[in-house]
Design a protein around this motif. Sequence first.
Motif, PDB file in Angstrom:
ATOM      1  N   ILE A 133       0.909   3.231   0.847  1.00  0.00           N
ATOM      2  CA  ILE A 133       0.215   2.891   1.916  1.00  0.00           C
ATOM      3  C   ILE A 133       0.987   1.869   2.785  1.00  0.00           C
ATOM      4  N   LEU A 134       1.923   1.366   1.865  1.00  0.00           N
ATOM      5  CA  LEU A 134       3.112   0.189   2.361  1.00  0.00           C
ATOM      6  C   LEU A 134       3.926   1.016   3.043  1.00  0.00           C
ATOM      7  N   ASP A 135       4.116   2.200   3.222  1.00  0.00           N
ATOM      8  CA  ASP A 135       5.121   3.080   3.898  1.00  0.00           C
ATOM      9  C   ASP A 135       6.390   2.886   3.089  1.00  0.00           C
ATOM     10  N   CYS A 136       6.270   3.103   1.758  1.00  0.00           N
ATOM     11  CA  CYS A 136       7.357   2.998   0.849  1.00  0.00           C
ATOM     12  C   CYS A 136       7.473   4.256   0.105  1.00  0.00           C
ATOM     13  N   SER A 185       2.193  -3.911  14.550  1.00  0.00           N
ATOM     14  CA  SER A 185       3.485  -4.485  14.098  1.00  0.00           C
ATOM     15  C   SER A 185       3.361  -4.859  12.697  1.00  0.00           C
ATOM     16  N   SER A 186       4.471  -4.752  11.911  1.00  0.00           N
ATOM     17  CA  SER A 186       4.485  -5.186  10.486  1.00  0.00           C
ATOM     18  C   SER A 186       5.172  -6.736  10.763  1.00  0.00           C
ATOM     19  N   HIS A 187       4.241  -7.634  10.681  1.00  0.00           N
ATOM     20  CA  HIS A 187       4.772  -8.747  11.053  1.00  0.00           C
ATOM     21  C   HIS A 187       4.359 -10.116   9.860  1.00  0.00           C
ATOM     22  N   LEU A 188       3.706  -9.763   8.962  1.00  0.00           N
ATOM     23  CA  LEU A 188       3.207 -10.553   7.802  1.00  0.00           C
ATOM     24  C   LEU A 188       4.278 -10.844   6.906  1.00  0.00           C
ATOM     25  N   LYS A 189       4.123 -12.002   6.479  1.00  0.00           N
ATOM     26  CA  LYS A 189       4.954 -12.473   5.250  1.00  0.00           C
ATOM     27  C   LYS A 189       4.404 -12.473   4.105  1.00  0.00           C
ATOM     28  N   LEU A 190       4.783 -12.591   2.890  1.00  0.00           N
ATOM     29  CA  LEU A 190       4.184 -12.749   1.712  1.00  0.00           C
ATOM     30  C   LEU A 190       2.985 -13.860   1.515  1.00  0.00           C
ATOM     31  N   ARG A 211      -4.628  -5.324   5.223  1.00  0.00           N
ATOM     32  CA  ARG A 211      -3.888  -6.381   5.510  1.00  0.00           C
ATOM     33  C   ARG A 211      -2.252  -6.217   4.930  1.00  0.00           C
ATOM     34  N   LEU A 212      -2.279  -5.785   3.954  1.00  0.00           N
ATOM     35  CA  LEU A 212      -1.121  -5.517   3.203  1.00  0.00           C
ATOM     36  C   LEU A 212      -0.205  -4.503   3.752  1.00  0.00           C
ATOM     37  N   ARG A 213      -0.748  -3.672   4.474  1.00  0.00           N
ATOM     38  CA  ARG A 213       0.064  -2.466   5.622  1.00  0.00           C
ATOM     39  C   ARG A 213       1.069  -3.506   6.470  1.00  0.00           C
ATOM     40  N   ARG A 214       0.503  -4.690   7.043  1.00  0.00           N
ATOM     41  CA  ARG A 214       1.288  -5.337   8.012  1.00  0.00           C
ATOM     42  C   ARG A 214       2.772  -6.083   7.508  1.00  0.00           C
ATOM     43  N   LEU A 215       2.887  -6.037   6.213  1.00  0.00           N
ATOM     44  CA  LEU A 215       4.030  -6.856   5.562  1.00  0.00           C
ATOM     45  C   LEU A 215       5.161  -6.226   6.155  1.00  0.00           C
ATOM     46  N   GLN A 216       6.211  -7.337   6.404  1.00  0.00           N
ATOM     47  CA  GLN A 216       7.483  -7.153   7.019  1.00  0.00           C
ATOM     48  C   GLN A 216       8.277  -6.389   5.808  1.00  0.00           C
ATOM     49  N   PRO A 217       9.272  -5.461   6.315  1.00  0.00           N
ATOM     50  CA  PRO A 217       9.937  -4.487   5.308  1.00  0.00           C
ATOM     51  C   PRO A 217      10.652  -5.428   4.289  1.00  0.00           C
ATOM     52  N   LEU A 218      11.184  -6.303   4.603  1.00  0.00           N
ATOM     53  CA  LEU A 218      12.066  -6.951   3.574  1.00  0.00           C
ATOM     54  C   LEU A 218      11.224  -8.094   2.610  1.00  0.00           C
ATOM     55  N   HIS A 219       9.672  -7.888   2.921  1.00  0.00           N
ATOM     56  CA  HIS A 219       8.895  -8.638   2.116  1.00  0.00           C
ATOM     57  C   HIS A 219       8.151  -7.745   1.196  1.00  0.00           C
ATOM     58  N   ASP A 235       1.491 -15.050   3.656  1.00  0.00           N
ATOM     59  CA  ASP A 235       0.563 -14.802   4.693  1.00  0.00           C
ATOM     60  C   ASP A 235      -0.564 -14.076   4.031  1.00  0.00           C
ATOM     61  N   VAL A 236      -0.200 -13.517   2.799  1.00  0.00           N
ATOM     62  CA  VAL A 236      -1.197 -12.526   2.200  1.00  0.00           C
ATOM     63  C   VAL A 236      -1.301 -12.892   0.530  1.00  0.00           C
ATOM     64  N   GLN A 237      -1.283 -14.303   0.582  1.00  0.00           N
ATOM     65  CA  GLN A 237      -1.600 -14.459  -1.170  1.00  0.00           C
ATOM     66  C   GLN A 237      -2.995 -13.854  -1.658  1.00  0.00           C
ATOM     67  N   HIS A 238      -3.841 -14.090  -0.895  1.00  0.00           N
ATOM     68  CA  HIS A 238      -5.166 -13.751  -1.468  1.00  0.00           C
ATOM     69  C   HIS A 238      -5.034 -12.176  -1.790  1.00  0.00           C
ATOM     70  N   GLU A 239      -4.662 -11.410  -0.550  1.00  0.00           N
ATOM     71  CA  GLU A 239      -4.399  -9.885  -0.836  1.00  0.00           C
ATOM     72  C   GLU A 239      -3.648  -9.659  -2.214  1.00  0.00           C
ATOM     73  N   CYS A 240      -2.615 -10.309  -2.271  1.00  0.00           N
ATOM     74  CA  CYS A 240      -1.763  -9.925  -3.500  1.00  0.00           C
ATOM     75  C   CYS A 240      -2.458 -10.103  -4.670  1.00  0.00           C
ATOM     76  N   GLN A 241      -3.134 -11.237  -4.655  1.00  0.00           N
ATOM     77  CA  GLN A 241      -3.843 -11.581  -5.883  1.00  0.00           C
ATOM     78  C   GLN A 241      -4.973 -10.735  -6.301  1.00  0.00           C
ATOM     79  N   ALA A 242      -5.669 -10.097  -5.259  1.00  0.00           N
ATOM     80  CA  ALA A 242      -6.703  -8.980  -5.205  1.00  0.00           C
ATOM     81  C   ALA A 242      -6.119  -7.790  -5.961  1.00  0.00           C
ATOM     82  N   LEU A 243      -5.243  -7.376  -5.266  1.00  0.00           N
ATOM     83  CA  LEU A 243      -4.496  -6.250  -5.620  1.00  0.00           C
ATOM     84  C   LEU A 243      -4.100  -6.196  -6.979  1.00  0.00           C
TER      85      LEU A 243
END
Length: 659
Positions: free
Chosen positions: A646-649, A543-548, A606-614, A550-558
């Motif tokens: 990849i983010l399904d957008c 499921s897509s359950h993560l919030k931004l 990890r970023l795949r699991r972001l909630q749609p509104l995030h 929760d993925v600070q490190h991943e956002c930084q790297a990308l």
Amino acid sequence: MDFFTAQDHARRKTGHLVVLLILAVVALIAVTTLAVAIALHFMNGGQSASHSNLSSQALSSQGMLSSLSIELVAGVAIAVLAVVVLGGLFKQRQLGRGGRAVAEALGGREINMNTRDADERRILNVVEEMAIASGTPVPSVYVMEEEGINAFAAGHQPSDAVIGITRGTIRNLTREELQGVVAHEFSHILHGDMRLNIRLVSVLHGILLIGMLGGMLLRSMRFRRMGGGKRDNSAVVILGLGAALMLIGYAGTFFGNLIKSAVSRQREYLADASAVQFTRNPQGIGNALVKVGAHSQGSYLQASQAAEFSHLYFSQGVRLGLNQMMATHPPIKDRIQRVMPDWDGRFEPSWPSPQAEDETPDSTDEKTRPGLGLGLGSESGVKTGVLAAVLTGASARTAITSIGQPDQRHLAQARATLEALPERLRTAAHEPYAARALMYGLLLSEDQAVREHQLEALQQIALPDVYRELTQLAPDMVKLDIQLRLPLVELALPALKSLSVEQAQHFRLCVERLISADGQVSLFEWTLHQLLLNNLTEQDSRSSHLKLSDVQHECQALLAVLAAAGQDDADEITAALKSAESELPFALHETGDVGDMQALSLVVERLRRLQPLHKPALLQAMARCIEHSGHIRPAEAELFRVMADILDCPMPPLLSDET
């Protein structure tokens, strides 16, 4: 409703569906427990009382209640749950291949991408344009040899979606009407309706199994001897229990179909409106619906499993008689009047002859033809043909707002892109051997020494026919505009999806061997590899359950990789990250090695699991990052769009300021 809200709405609808399923199963357990208790009471009554007083004893409420026990309730609950869950899982496994399984169940045949049939060629052209315009992978197209006018989109996600269409549709509709129908189906792909629709099929199948079990009990009585004495009433009990289970199962299916119909009707109105927005031509879908109403076969399908997938279709696919509550689509007159308010209410369309239209878009003058003034630039900044324009920061922001809501500009851009592709490469993208050769060609290095090393390694493991195709296509690949790489990959996806499991594994091995030949992974190599993995391999359904947060490190790297792709100066990279930071709820900082592509692969998982509104905030941060320099480089644009995929957008093509 914007794309991200629609995606979140579809996710919540799935949750509501689970709640309704639980309530339905609880009701089934209660009613089934009561039916079993009555059956046991009858059987006990037959053993302890004479036939003469059996009727009065069976009617004793106290006697029936005495048959109930915790053990009985628990046993029935386990049995019902097992039937419903296993039945749903069985159907889900049957549909595991996504849209292909649905199309084949309805008697569909996949259209060969190199078909010479004019009608089939025309529908393939329309689907390719719509896919590239909307940023979705080009889906495979299946034709059903049915006279009715109908179509459907099916799949778990855009990467395994297919478009199904009847022979009557491609034979009787004009090109602009086909555009309207296909745009309607792409709306279902973009807004997450497909996944919900397939889950509905699985849920209803599990409930239906209760009734099927009752039917099996009744049929088993044909092989049972009815003797055994006057006091042996077990046959009557089994008959009664079987009839009760049939009634319970089919009643559950009835109410399940009511839910299915109610959900489907509302989504059809949204899809009609989206088709009008996409094509900017209400007459396209409107006239297609008029032809449905005027056609002798309407939109009805003859396939034996047509009713099971009734909520997937463009129009009502099964006859309802007087039971209009089960209609999965709104009345056709209502749909027409919503898109064409000035319609006179008469079903009097003009029917085209088979040769009425050419299989390609109208060949109007280049100065007035839509799309030929649109385009992109090459890596070196040199303008090349019709794709000669500069992408700016506004291009990225416009693309984000257009996710799930492409319009006529994107359709014109897609048409221009397809026309700009060399005919030889476009044809090659439709054939499985040549499509693999094209992907290998895109991975070949510009450095002559590295290129020769790659070719030498590839020749040792590639299929001879594929390698031969590569050598023949190489001259055209060298001259390919860099902005056409992504559309070429998108065109090749249906042919690559048709590979067998063994062929697909071998293809992946060759791709990985080419990428690792020089001991390092470039950003484009990583981007192409991720795009192929995302569309050619089955993605897990976590499921897509993560919030931004929760993925600070991943956002930084990308974002660090993205900033380095657009700027060469360290201060400019820092400034680009600062610009991206304005869209995020946390600070960004300097990062280490931005060339570690293996680490980046773990990041995107990890970023795949972001909630749609995030997701919008991350995409906006990416847009800020790539727009910092004032123009967008091809590598940035490719990574930006692939990350959206990849983010399904699904992101439409980036448009220049000239559009």
